[in-house]
Design an enzyme around this catalytic site. Structure first.
Site, mmCIF file in Angstrom:
data_model
loop_
_atom_site.group_PDB
_atom_site.id
_atom_site.type_symbol
_atom_site.label_atom_id
_atom_site.label_comp_id
_atom_site.label_asym_id
_atom_site.label_seq_id
_atom_site.Cartn_x
_atom_site.Cartn_y
_atom_site.Cartn_z
ATOM 1 C CG ASP A 1 -7.076 -1.862 -5.841
ATOM 2 O OD1 ASP A 1 -7.224 -1.666 -4.627
ATOM 3 O OD2 ASP A 1 -6.761 -2.970 -6.325
ATOM 4 C CD GLU B 1 -2.112 -2.556 0.072
ATOM 5 O OE1 GLU B 1 -1.453 -3.477 -0.438
ATOM 6 O OE2 GLU B 1 -3.280 -2.705 0.492
#
Ligand code: FUB
Length: 353
Positions: free
Chosen positions: A46, A256
């Site tokens: 991420d 997301e």
């Protein structure tokens, strides 16, 4: 070479050799990858990348093995701290600055430190992070430091009005800063459909396949960067036909990992489609949207999740992303970077990782 799982002492810095960032580097198994992991001493995912004072800083999740079983709620992503990485140029040596924030120093946290982001304003660095509180509800917290690499001191409460996961913080050319947030399924966005968190009523959960998909949420940040300046609003993502995507359209709908960047005066909102594993983007003329779908930025990586950031470094654009090249396990990921190329009209070329 540094050993995976090596003991990590607090704030111990580790510098890794410059990784391959050129296309089609092959690993020892003969698999070809667009780029190689930026670090191998820890697992990272991420990656939110920023350039602060001419140096590149990466704010990733720090993946660890906890033995939690894999499920749709993402319980196997049970991370407990953040390490910040930095490098002076793309392709240069990467420094791991050690623990910048530990879950034990967040008084309201329960479990799962997920994808963070960072910002710099008024001489202070801000780290924004999602973590489940003691009631198992994802909240977004903020912590501050005088250094881009921490250690960060956390605010005593989560940010009022924030929800779900994956904060992405964007400062516009006029100096205003916005936070985008949200993720469905394990990210719990569907539990906020009534405006309040509700895990009890399945009707308030994900919309049916023919219903409009849930959008990410966003709000402007106050000048103090610690609070939302307004109630969160839903971001509208539209198809080329001008209609919002249906919830069942899982190759296009938001899942997301939102990110915002601005290029030639246009706002580019990019995100993961989750269970179809694409990174896609939509463009608009305001940071609030609406955004119109434009196409795929990156085809599926190895591993279930895909998550990215896009940043300009010395006049070139780069995408930071992750895959599972080092471990082969979805919950033990490694961050990478490669150049992002555009057509002359600003459309992004699709990458095959
Ligand atoms: O790292 C945990 C979660 O996996 C992130 O918050 C999501 O974006 C996905 O990458």
């Amino acid at each position: 070479m540094l050993l995976l799982g090596a003991c990590e002492s607090k704030r111990a810095e580790t510098t890794a050799a410059a990784p391959e960032t050129t296309p089609a580097a092959a690993d020892t198994t003969g698999r070809r990858y667009l780029a190689q992991p930026l670090v191998k001493n820890i697992y990272t995912a991420d990656p939110s990348a920023h350039v602060f004072n001419g140096r590149i800083y990466i704010y990733p999740s720090h993946d660890i093995e906890t033995g939690m079983p894999e499920n749709d709620n993402g319980d196997h992503f049970a991370m407990r701290d953040y390490h910040i990485l930095s490098m002076d140029s793309i392709g240069g040596k990467v420094t791991d600055h050690g623990v910048a924030l530990d879950i034990k120093d967040i008084p309201w946290a329960g479990r799962q430190l997920w994808a963070p982001d960072a910002a710099f304003k008024n001489g202070t660095y801000y780290l924004y992070f999602p973590v489940k509180d003691k009631q198992d509800v994802f909240r977004i917290g903020v912590a501050t430091s005088q250094s881009p690499t921490g250690p960060f001191k956390v605010q005593p409460q989560p940010m009022a009005g924030s929800l779900s996961i994956d904060p992405a913080v964007f400062t516009d050319t006029d100096g205003k800063t916005y936070m985008y947030m949200g993720g469905i399924w394990g990210g719990q966005l569907q539990r906020w459909r009534s405006g309040k968190y509700d895990a009890s009523n399945p009707k308030l959960q994900e919309p049916g396949p023919q219903e409009t998909a849930l959008g990410p949420k966003m709000a402007r940040l106050s000048n103090d960067m610690l609070t939302l300046a307004e109630p969160v609003k839903e971001v509208q993502i539209l198809g080329q036909d001008g209609k919002p995507f249906r919830s069942g359209d899982n190759t296009h709908r938001f899942f997301e990992g939102g990110w915002m960047h601005k290029y030639n005066g246009k706002y580019y909102f990019s995100y993961s489609t989750g269970d179809t594993h694409l990174l896609v983007y939509a463009t608009g003329t305001s940071p609030y949207g609406p955004f119109t779908y434009q196409g795929v930025i990156m085809n599926p990586v190895e591993g279930w999740t895909t998550h990215h950031s896009i940043v300009e470094v010395n006049g070139k654009w780069y995408i930071f992303y992750h895959d599972t090249q080092l471990s082969g396990k979805t919950w033990l990921r490694n961050v990478k970077v490669t150049e992002l190329k555009r057509h002359s009209d600003g459309r992004i070329e699709t990458l095959n990782p």
